[in-house]
Design a protein around this motif. Structure first.
Motif, PDB file in Angstrom:
ATOM      1  N   VAL A   1       0.845  -1.186   0.000  1.00 24.57           N
ATOM      2  CA  VAL A   1       0.000   0.000   0.000  1.00 24.57           C
ATOM      3  C   VAL A   1       0.887   1.245   0.000  1.00 24.57           C
ATOM      4  O   VAL A   1       1.840   1.351   0.776  1.00 24.57           O
ATOM      5  CB  VAL A   1      -0.930   0.008   1.232  1.00 24.57           C
ATOM      6  CG1 VAL A   1      -1.669   1.337   1.336  1.00 24.57           C
ATOM      7  CG2 VAL A   1      -1.922  -1.144   1.158  1.00 24.57           C
ATOM      8  N   GLY A   2       0.587   2.176  -0.898  1.00 23.48           N
ATOM      9  CA  GLY A   2       1.401   3.370  -1.041  1.00 23.48           C
ATOM     10  C   GLY A   2       2.370   3.314  -2.198  1.00 23.48           C
ATOM     11  O   GLY A   2       2.897   4.346  -2.620  1.00 23.48           O
ATOM     12  N   ASP A   3       2.621   2.093  -2.733  1.00 21.46           N
ATOM     13  CA  ASP A   3       3.502   1.970  -3.893  1.00 21.46           C
ATOM     14  C   ASP A   3       2.796   2.484  -5.143  1.00 21.46           C
ATOM     15  O   ASP A   3       1.592   2.284  -5.313  1.00 21.46           O
ATOM     16  CB  ASP A   3       3.895   0.505  -4.128  1.00 21.46           C
ATOM     17  CG  ASP A   3       4.903   0.006  -3.111  1.00 21.46           C
ATOM     18  OD1 ASP A   3       5.409   0.833  -2.330  1.00 21.46           O
ATOM     19  OD2 ASP A   3       5.179  -1.211  -3.083  1.00 21.46           O
ATOM     20  N   THR A   4       3.559   3.120  -6.019  1.00 18.56           N
ATOM     21  CA  THR A   4       3.025   3.562  -7.308  1.00 18.56           C
ATOM     22  C   THR A   4       3.379   2.519  -8.365  1.00 18.56           C
ATOM     23  O   THR A   4       4.551   2.175  -8.546  1.00 18.56           O
ATOM     24  CB  THR A   4       3.611   4.921  -7.709  1.00 18.56           C
ATOM     25  OG1 THR A   4       3.205   5.904  -6.750  1.00 18.56           O
ATOM     26  CG2 THR A   4       3.100   5.350  -9.083  1.00 18.56           C
ATOM     27  N   LEU A   5       2.360   2.004  -9.031  1.00 17.22           N
ATOM     28  CA  LEU A   5       2.539   0.988 -10.057  1.00 17.22           C
ATOM     29  C   LEU A   5       2.737   1.656 -11.410  1.00 17.22           C
ATOM     30  O   LEU A   5       1.981   2.561 -11.777  1.00 17.22           O
ATOM     31  CB  LEU A   5       1.323   0.063 -10.115  1.00 17.22           C
ATOM     32  CG  LEU A   5       1.000  -0.728  -8.838  1.00 17.22           C
ATOM     33  CD1 LEU A   5      -0.299  -1.510  -9.018  1.00 17.22           C
ATOM     34  CD2 LEU A   5       2.138  -1.667  -8.484  1.00 17.22           C
ATOM     35  N   VAL A   6       3.749   1.227 -12.123  1.00 14.07           N
ATOM     36  CA  VAL A   6       3.966   1.675 -13.488  1.00 14.07           C
ATOM     37  C   VAL A   6       3.832   0.470 -14.414  1.00 14.07           C
ATOM     38  O   VAL A   6       3.838  -0.682 -13.969  1.00 14.07           O
ATOM     39  CB  VAL A   6       5.346   2.350 -13.658  1.00 14.07           C
ATOM     40  CG1 VAL A   6       5.444   3.580 -12.774  1.00 14.07           C
ATOM     41  CG2 VAL A   6       6.466   1.378 -13.317  1.00 14.07           C
ATOM     42  N   ASP A   7       3.698   0.740 -15.682  1.00 18.30           N
ATOM     43  CA  ASP A   7       3.424  -0.315 -16.648  1.00 18.30           C
ATOM     44  C   ASP A   7       4.492  -1.417 -16.579  1.00 18.30           C
ATOM     45  O   ASP A   7       5.694  -1.140 -16.655  1.00 18.30           O
ATOM     46  CB  ASP A   7       3.387   0.273 -18.059  1.00 18.30           C
ATOM     47  CG  ASP A   7       2.783  -0.678 -19.064  1.00 18.30           C
ATOM     48  OD1 ASP A   7       1.572  -0.918 -18.986  1.00 18.30           O
ATOM     49  OD2 ASP A   7       3.539  -1.194 -19.922  1.00 18.30           O
ATOM     50  N   GLY A   8       4.025  -2.656 -16.406  1.00 21.75           N
ATOM     51  CA  GLY A   8       4.933  -3.796 -16.349  1.00 21.75           C
ATOM     52  C   GLY A   8       5.319  -4.228 -14.957  1.00 21.75           C
ATOM     53  O   GLY A   8       5.978  -5.264 -14.798  1.00 21.75           O
ATOM     54  N   ASP A   9       4.939  -3.475 -13.915  1.00 20.28           N
ATOM     55  CA  ASP A   9       5.263  -3.861 -12.545  1.00 20.28           C
ATOM     56  C   ASP A   9       4.532  -5.141 -12.154  1.00 20.28           C
ATOM     57  O   ASP A   9       3.369  -5.352 -12.517  1.00 20.28           O
ATOM     58  CB  ASP A   9       4.868  -2.752 -11.565  1.00 20.28           C
ATOM     59  CG  ASP A   9       5.957  -1.710 -11.424  1.00 20.28           C
ATOM     60  OD1 ASP A   9       7.061  -1.942 -11.925  1.00 20.28           O
ATOM     61  OD2 ASP A   9       5.688  -0.662 -10.807  1.00 20.28           O
ATOM     62  N   VAL A  10       5.208  -5.982 -11.371  1.00 19.20           N
ATOM     63  CA  VAL A  10       4.569  -7.179 -10.813  1.00 19.20           C
ATOM     64  C   VAL A  10       3.721  -6.752  -9.619  1.00 19.20           C
ATOM     65  O   VAL A  10       4.229  -6.144  -8.675  1.00 19.20           O
ATOM     66  CB  VAL A  10       5.617  -8.217 -10.389  1.00 19.20           C
ATOM     67  CG1 VAL A  10       4.943  -9.402  -9.701  1.00 19.20           C
ATOM     68  CG2 VAL A  10       6.414  -8.692 -11.609  1.00 19.20           C
ATOM     69  N   VAL A  11       2.440  -7.051  -9.678  1.00 18.27           N
ATOM     70  CA  VAL A  11       1.524  -6.693  -8.593  1.00 18.27           C
ATOM     71  C   VAL A  11       1.484  -7.792  -7.544  1.00 18.27           C
ATOM     72  O   VAL A  11       1.570  -7.532  -6.345  1.00 18.27           O
ATOM     73  CB  VAL A  11       0.111  -6.426  -9.140  1.00 18.27           C
ATOM     74  CG1 VAL A  11      -0.845  -6.041  -8.007  1.00 18.27           C
ATOM     75  CG2 VAL A  11       0.140  -5.336 -10.194  1.00 18.27           C
ATOM     76  N   LEU A  12       1.374  -9.042  -7.980  1.00 19.58           N
ATOM     77  CA  LEU A  12       1.294 -10.166  -7.052  1.00 19.58           C
ATOM     78  C   LEU A  12       1.718 -11.447  -7.745  1.00 19.58           C
ATOM     79  O   LEU A  12       1.763 -11.526  -8.970  1.00 19.58           O
ATOM     80  CB  LEU A  12      -0.122 -10.295  -6.485  1.00 19.58           C
ATOM     81  CG  LEU A  12      -1.292 -10.498  -7.458  1.00 19.58           C
ATOM     82  CD1 LEU A  12      -1.462 -11.968  -7.859  1.00 19.58           C
ATOM     83  CD2 LEU A  12      -2.577  -9.964  -6.852  1.00 19.58           C
TER      84      LEU A  12
END
Length: 423
Positions: free
Chosen positions: A231-242
């Protein structure tokens, strides 16, 4: 509810009432009559419409001042917090609704040469003006919230709320020797990775995890979900979410994404780091050469120390969720005690290295934390205290100022307390 829908509701209700009530009055006759001439009624309603437009302009001016002042004096991240004040939108709606309804009523004055006007509607306009003035007074009373003390208190209250909400199910671990920053042993046996979810789209910030929904998806597929982002992380295109481990079948990507709330910026929900981040932002801005206000930084440290004391009572590594059978289904990255210490003090220590006042207040906060937290965490605080001493030692202070800066003082420069030998 979207905030702009609030004034839209007011305007919609005003239009509906303005189109129907005067007609009902004309059709069935007024229940009472106002002893006003046509000219007086027109002047009264004209004054109401023009006055409401002036007040609406004042509302926008107040909103601009609040937003601009908070961005310049405190932190740009506080702009939306002040701009999203619901009272501001209710006031805007009330003023606009009064303006519109007064216009509709004005159109019915001397309708068809009757020499009269809708008495009930004119009375309603008077009531709406009174309500609008009350809202205006309440809005003016909000201006003191821009004072530094009140802003820091508001942020501190938000932090205390999120800490209570996140850790209220745990036992407070005051002065407990069993506090551990390690997770369950099951995390070392996650099983093979069977699915990886990556993010696609414009950068967005994780605002909240719907833990129940994620646990349910993992239970249905007898899997374990490992969140790669916090929580608080900024996701950019291609990031692994889970990553999904040992699943019996593929979990739908949409089902997983729907269990993660994304926003354009960080929020307080599920993120006790965020209020500390805002307090640190205010403190280092106060320490900038352009502002040079170490007293405000000391006040920010007061709130930071309180939040750290509350965090120090709880097991922080709570990023583990199980299903009803007690089987581990979800892991979430969580900050450690050392992470909180670095977030809270590193930048203030660096930017405040030229201020005796800030050094003394930081030392006081660390000494008190070492005395009030569990031994396992007090060791990390002592280590940071040595780091603070090194900062003072390598500063540009002369020998006397260094000696002064190594004394703890809760006021910064007020009352020296030599207690470091106790820790």
């Amino acid at each position: 509810m979207r905030l702009w829908s609030i004034p839209m509701i007011y305007l919609g209700a005003s239009v509906v009432c303005g189109l129907t009530l005067p007609r009902i009055e004309q059709a069935y006759g007024s229940l009472f009559a106002l002893n006003l001439s046509v000219a007086s009624a027109q002047a009264y309603l004209s004054a109401a419409t023009s006055g409401m437009m002036a007040l609406t302009g004042i509302i926008f001016a107040l909103a601009f001042v609040m937003v601009q002042f908070s961005a310049v004096a405190y932190s740009p991240r506080l702009v939306l917090w002040f701009a999203r004040d619901r009272l501001l939108f209710h006031s805007l709606g009330a003023f606009s609704a009064t303006f519109l309804y007064a216009l509709f009523t004005l159109a019915w004055i001397d309708r068809g040469g009757s020499g009269a006007g809708p008495a009930l509607s004119m009375a309603a306009v008077a009531i709406m003006i009174v309500v609008s003035m009350v809202m205006f007074a309440l809005l003016v009373q909000r201006l003191p919230t821009l004072q530094i003390t009140n802003v820091l208190q508001l942020i501190g209250d938000k932090g205390r709320d999120v800490i209570r909400d996140m850790f209220e199910q745990q036992e407070a671990a005051q002065t407990s020797d069993h506090i551990s920053e390690r997770g369950p042993d099951q995390t070392t046996m996650l099983g093979p990775s069977t699915q990886i979810l990556t993010y696609s789209g414009r950068p967005q910030t994780i605002a909240k995890f719907k833990i129940d929904a994620l646990v349910e998806q993992a239970r249905k597929h007898d899997a374990m979900i490992e969140m790669a982002s916090a929580v608080g992380d900024t996701l950019v295109d291609g990031d692994v979410v889970l990553r999904v481990h040992a699943a019996k079948g593929r979990i739908g990507d949409d089902d997983l994404l729907h269990a993660i709330d994304l926003a354009g910026e960080r929020t307080f929900e599920q993120d006790p780091k965020y209020p500390i981040r805002l307090l640190v932002d205010i403190a280092i801005r106060a320490l900038s050469p352009a502002i040079n206000d170490p007293t405000s930084a000391v006040q920010a440290i007061d709130q930071i120390e309180d939040l750290l004391r509350r965090l120090g009572r709880y097991e922080l590594n709570t990023g583990f969720a199980r299903d009803g059978d007690g089987k581990l289904r979800l892991t979430i990255p969580m900050p450690t005690w050392e992470d909180y210490l670095a977030l809270a003090f590193d930048e203030i220590r660096q930017y405040g290295a030229t201020s005796v006042q800030v050094m003394r207040r930081l030392r006081s906060a660390l000494v008190d934390l070492a005395e009030t937290t569990a031994p396992a965490r007090a060791e990390a605080v002592r280590h940071y205290l040595l780091h603070l001493d090194l900062t003072v030692e390598h500063s540009l202070f002369d020998s006397e100022d260094k000696k002064t800066a190594l004394q703890e003082d809760r006021q910064g420069l007020g009352l020296s307390r030599r207690r470091s030998e106790k820790i």
